[in-house]
Design a protein around this motif. Sequence first.
Motif: not given
Length: 155
Positions: A108-137
């Motif tokens: 079996s081949v299992n992915v156990v980690g990944r990183k990329s300088p071009l990742s679309l994931y942003s911890e700041e954007l998904v954080s419930m503690n930081v208000q970014g540019d997204y407005d829930p409205v």
Amino acid sequence: MIGMPVRVKNHNDGTEKTDALELFLYLNKIGHLRDPRRDNLLTAHLDIDDFTMNREHRKIKRELDVKFGDQVYRGFSFSPECDFTRWCINRSQELVEGTVTVKLYKGSVNVVGRKSPLSLYSEELVSMNVQGDYDPVDANGFIRVNALRYGIKNN
């Protein structure tokens, strides 16, 4: 070259291969018959592919992969259509870059980690503690537009 693996490193014994043929042969050697090397590379590539592309881009890329396979199967490897499909797939890979860590175990081949300088994931954007540019409205308009086809009213 776009879409080519550039390095394989065995974290257990420190072995490292950077030449495409050498790393392919190395994966064949460590995989034996239980662990096809193509699957190792494909699993790692698809993972970083998904990590760096948005959903719509990824859907189109998957459709092109199928189309390309069909063209080759039908003997159109050197046709203008196949050249165009190949060009599109290569173009889709220009922003796919990163490192994928996989664990090989009993076939079996299992992915156990990944990183990329071009990742679309942003911890700041998904954080419930930081208000970014997204407005829930903003979601209200999106929900209303998508609900129109169901005849649902969202007041």
